[in-house]
Scaffold this motif. Structure first.
Motif, short mmCIF file in Angstrom:
data_model
loop_
_atom_site.label_atom_id
_atom_site.label_comp_id
_atom_site.label_asym_id
_atom_site.label_seq_id
_atom_site.Cartn_x
_atom_site.Cartn_y
_atom_site.Cartn_z
N ILE A 79 -37.03 13.46 49.30
CA ILE A 79 -36.97 14.87 49.00
C ILE A 79 -38.11 15.27 48.20
O ILE A 79 -38.20 16.63 48.36
N ARG A 80 -38.85 14.56 47.44
CA ARG A 80 -40.09 15.25 46.79
C ARG A 80 -41.09 15.59 47.92
O ARG A 80 -41.92 16.62 47.82
N GLU A 81 -41.19 14.66 48.90
CA GLU A 81 -42.23 15.17 49.85
C GLU A 81 -41.73 16.51 50.76
O GLU A 81 -42.84 17.29 51.25
N LEU A 82 -40.52 16.50 50.88
CA LEU A 82 -39.89 17.63 51.65
C LEU A 82 -40.09 19.15 50.51
O LEU A 82 -40.50 20.00 51.34
N GLN A 83 -39.87 18.96 49.45
CA GLN A 83 -40.02 19.87 48.46
C GLN A 83 -41.75 20.33 48.66
O GLN A 83 -41.61 21.71 48.52
N ALA A 84 -42.29 19.40 48.47
CA ALA A 84 -43.90 19.88 48.24
C ALA A 84 -44.29 20.69 49.96
O ALA A 84 -44.94 21.69 49.68
N GLU A 85 -43.83 20.18 51.03
CA GLU A 85 -43.97 20.81 52.06
C GLU A 85 -43.53 22.16 52.23
O GLU A 85 -44.35 22.92 52.50
N LEU A 86 -42.30 22.15 51.63
CA LEU A 86 -41.73 23.60 51.80
C LEU A 86 -42.60 24.52 50.62
O LEU A 86 -42.76 25.63 50.94
N LYS A 87 -42.85 23.92 49.54
CA LYS A 87 -43.86 24.84 48.84
C LYS A 87 -44.98 25.46 49.18
O LYS A 87 -45.32 26.45 48.88
N GLU A 88 -45.46 24.37 50.14
CA GLU A 88 -46.88 24.81 50.76
C GLU A 88 -46.65 25.91 51.80
O GLU A 88 -47.60 26.64 51.93
N LYS A 89 -45.38 26.03 52.23
CA LYS A 89 -44.84 27.24 53.26
C LYS A 89 -44.49 28.28 52.47
O LYS A 89 -44.21 29.32 53.26
N GLY A 90 -44.51 28.13 51.29
CA GLY A 90 -44.10 29.33 50.47
C GLY A 90 -42.78 29.61 50.11
O GLY A 90 -42.13 30.74 49.72
N ILE A 91 -41.96 28.71 50.58
CA ILE A 91 -40.40 28.76 50.03
C ILE A 91 -39.95 28.76 48.72
O ILE A 91 -40.64 28.09 47.97
N LYS A 92 -39.11 29.56 48.42
CA LYS A 92 -38.69 29.81 46.72
C LYS A 92 -37.67 29.03 46.60
O LYS A 92 -36.97 28.85 47.46
N PHE A 93 -37.52 28.25 45.67
CA PHE A 93 -36.75 27.44 45.16
C PHE A 93 -35.47 27.92 44.03
O PHE A 93 -36.22 28.64 43.17
#
Length: 123
Positions: A79-93
């Motif tokens: 999940i931490r890998e997925l989160q990092a990848e989504l952050k790189e794509k500019g997804i807001k959490f």
């Protein structure tokens, strides 16, 4: 991106009535604890979660590390890998997994229409 098993998490008013309704549609118990206000039901490859008093809205749910039968996968993206990848794509959490942790964790995002998406890793 492999997000894991998919289900829809439904916010219900009366979990017993909802359980009976979905059982009439052919869903069968896959897990959960009705006394705690949550059940997981399955009909063929379709999985739904019934949650009473836990969430404000219905949401899409993904479980890294699980297949559609809630069985552990040998290999999966943490999940931490997925989160990092989504952050790189500019997804807001809305909520984030602790990046310094290991094992179970979750994060929540919203799609452009405000639909919540929970990514919830159980192992």
């Amino acid at each position: 991106m492999k997000l894991g098993a998919f289900s829809i998490s439904l916010t219900v008013k009366d979990i017993q009535k909802s359980k009976e309704f979905y059982e009439n549609l052919g869903f069968q118990d896959l897990g959960g604890d009705i006394t705690q206000g949550w059940l997981i039901l399955k009909n063929e490859s379709t999985v739904i979660g019934l949650f009473q008093g836990m969430f404000e809205k219905n949401m899409l749910t993904f479980n890294p590390g699980w297949d559609q039968n809630a069985q552990n996968l040998d290999s999966f993206a943490d999940i931490r890998e997925l989160q990092a990848e989504l952050k790189e794509k500019g997804i807001k959490f809305l909520t984030e997994a602790d990046e310094s942790s290991e094992g179970p964790a979750s994060f929540t995002i919203e799609d452009p229409d405000g639909n919540p998406i929970l990514v919830d890793q159980h192992r």
